[in-house]
Design an enzyme around this catalytic site. Sequence first.
Site, short mmCIF file in Angstrom:
data_model
loop_
_atom_site.label_atom_id
_atom_site.label_comp_id
_atom_site.label_asym_id
_atom_site.label_seq_id
_atom_site.Cartn_x
_atom_site.Cartn_y
_atom_site.Cartn_z
N ASN A 7 -5.54 61.20 25.81
CA ASN A 7 -5.41 62.37 26.28
C ASN A 7 -6.76 63.12 26.97
OD1 ASN A 7 -5.20 65.27 26.86
ND2 ASN A 7 -4.65 65.90 24.60
N ARG A 91 -1.38 61.13 28.48
CA ARG A 91 -0.86 62.53 28.39
C ARG A 91 -1.14 62.93 30.02
NH1 ARG A 91 -3.48 68.13 27.04
NH2 ARG A 91 -1.72 69.39 27.85
N HIS A 180 3.37 72.38 27.79
CA HIS A 180 3.69 71.79 26.24
C HIS A 180 4.89 71.06 25.87
CE1 HIS A 180 0.91 75.66 25.18
NE2 HIS A 180 0.12 74.56 25.12
N LEU A 209 2.28 78.31 19.25
CA LEU A 209 1.13 79.30 19.39
C LEU A 209 -0.28 78.82 19.40
CD1 LEU A 209 3.06 82.20 17.57
CD2 LEU A 209 3.26 81.42 19.81
N ASN A 211 -4.45 78.04 21.21
CA ASN A 211 -5.10 78.67 22.13
C ASN A 211 -4.37 79.18 23.52
OD1 ASN A 211 -7.74 79.95 22.89
ND2 ASN A 211 -8.49 77.78 22.72
N ARG A 241 -5.95 83.83 28.47
CA ARG A 241 -4.84 84.22 29.51
C ARG A 241 -4.24 85.30 29.30
NH1 ARG A 241 -2.72 78.39 29.05
NH2 ARG A 241 -4.54 77.19 29.21
N GLY A 332 -2.16 75.46 16.40
CA GLY A 332 -3.06 76.38 15.66
C GLY A 332 -2.60 77.68 14.86
N GLU A 385 1.64 65.84 19.12
CA GLU A 385 1.89 65.34 20.63
C GLU A 385 1.38 64.03 20.52
OE1 GLU A 385 -0.12 68.97 21.29
OE2 GLU A 385 0.62 69.06 23.30
P1 ADP Z 1 -5.30 74.41 21.66
O1 ADP Z 1 -4.84 73.02 21.36
O2 ADP Z 1 -4.39 74.98 22.71
O3 ADP Z 1 -6.70 74.39 22.05
P2 ADP Z 1 -4.67 74.87 18.96
O4 ADP Z 1 -3.35 74.66 18.61
O5 ADP Z 1 -5.81 74.01 18.09
O6 ADP Z 1 -5.12 75.21 20.24
O7 ADP Z 1 -5.15 76.26 18.04
C1 ADP Z 1 -6.21 77.00 18.39
C2 ADP Z 1 -6.15 78.55 17.72
O8 ADP Z 1 -5.35 78.26 16.42
C3 ADP Z 1 -7.22 79.27 17.57
O9 ADP Z 1 -7.13 80.60 18.22
C4 ADP Z 1 -7.67 79.27 16.22
O10 ADP Z 1 -8.24 80.38 15.80
C5 ADP Z 1 -6.26 79.30 15.41
N1 ADP Z 1 -6.22 78.89 14.22
C6 ADP Z 1 -6.54 77.68 13.51
N2 ADP Z 1 -6.64 77.93 12.19
C7 ADP Z 1 -6.06 79.19 11.99
C8 ADP Z 1 -5.83 79.86 10.79
N3 ADP Z 1 -6.07 79.29 9.57
N4 ADP Z 1 -5.47 80.93 10.76
C9 ADP Z 1 -5.26 81.53 11.93
N5 ADP Z 1 -5.32 81.09 13.26
C10 ADP Z 1 -5.96 79.92 13.08
#
Ligand code: ADP
Length: 401
Positions: A7, A91, A180, A209, A211, A241, A332, A385
Amino acid sequence: MKVLVINCGSSSLKFQLIDVETEEVIVKGICDRIAIEGSRFVFSALNKETIDSKIVLKNHADAMKIILETLTDEKNGVIKSLDEITAVGHRVVHGGERFASSVIINDDVIKAIEECSDLAPLHNKANLTGIQACKKMMPETPMVAVFDTAFHQTMPEEAYLYGIPYDYYEKYKVRKYGFHGTSHAYVAQRAAVLMDKDQKELKLIVCHLGNGASVTAVKYGKSIDTSMGLTPLEGLIMGTRSGDIDPSVLGYIGNKENKGLEELMKMLNHDSGLLGLSGGESSDFRDIVSAYEKNDERAVRALKAFAYRTAKYIGSYTAAMNGVDGICFTAGIGENSGLVRDMICNYLTYLGLKLDPDKNEKRGKEQIITTQDSNVKVMVIPTNEELMIARETYKELKNGK
Ligand code: ADP
């Protein structure tokens, strides 16, 4: 049979070596800050001490080299030779209308991915760098491209067309593509297993849900609508965003502040979402939640808007499918935040949905979090993924033979 999953982002290269028969992750790691001061290499092999070292990585080829060398290294490695890697799964973010499924990479495919780069310049270029680096170092190993957009190619015209002159679709393929897709497809598959049903009989809504965030309506196993659009800017309120806005906002702010389109697009992509709504508090959901718990009014408004927008999408996709059997939360935020799941599901009690508060509190575990008598099942399903890319790679390889 071992598949190396790659990735590749603009300054990072994440990798996993997966045994596709047992689905065991043999190694995972990352080359971070490629071509930036302070590059780092992390390599975690099963039952071995994690390597975490600062090294110079001038480009993605350097990153590939250190990964492949370490995989076969006598002390830290896990394989004797690169021949043990049957295939590499990459990816790729944008497959345009050309790719409705994963594909074995050849020169034509590389050219087509280059052509799609117009639609996702930063992402596709980075993905191609990873493909080229692998091709150079493992020229005989088959490679498969797995696209973020492919799963959504089943959307009907009425879902993917924008209400603008049709010419723009014909001339430039301006339409909703969605992203996604690998995650939405994986989660929908797992949801069917959890519900002990065939996907072909289920209407599911998957909320990825993180980033970046998106919602998809998966009807009978196929994506029929999704919240991201031509680019990942459309839809939900995300970390930085904006998601949906009235396009006139751009002209209005542009006139007031004498800003050009480029600057305004940067604002929508990087300074908006949770970060913008919270007045610069943070784009990180954990920070927003802890400020919310202290009743910080900026965090309260950001969180409420995030949950409201997500619930509205779930409502609209329930209409799009004329019903819903299951709603899934992943990534996340979706996997970890009981608070936001509760806020979202509070809008949906009209569906006869009943959250089980104890189950909703548990974090990151695959499970159904509604009560037995709930009309709609709500599930937490950690996404994977990389595993999905490994499975797709294996499938394409078998199909190609
Ligand atoms: P990406 O892959 O799009 O970068 P992720 O799926 O890793 O994103 O998600 C990141 C988000 O998940 C961040 O906003 C982070 O704060 C949130 N996050 C991670 N752990 C927790 C938690 N325990 N409680 C609330 N939010 C969380």
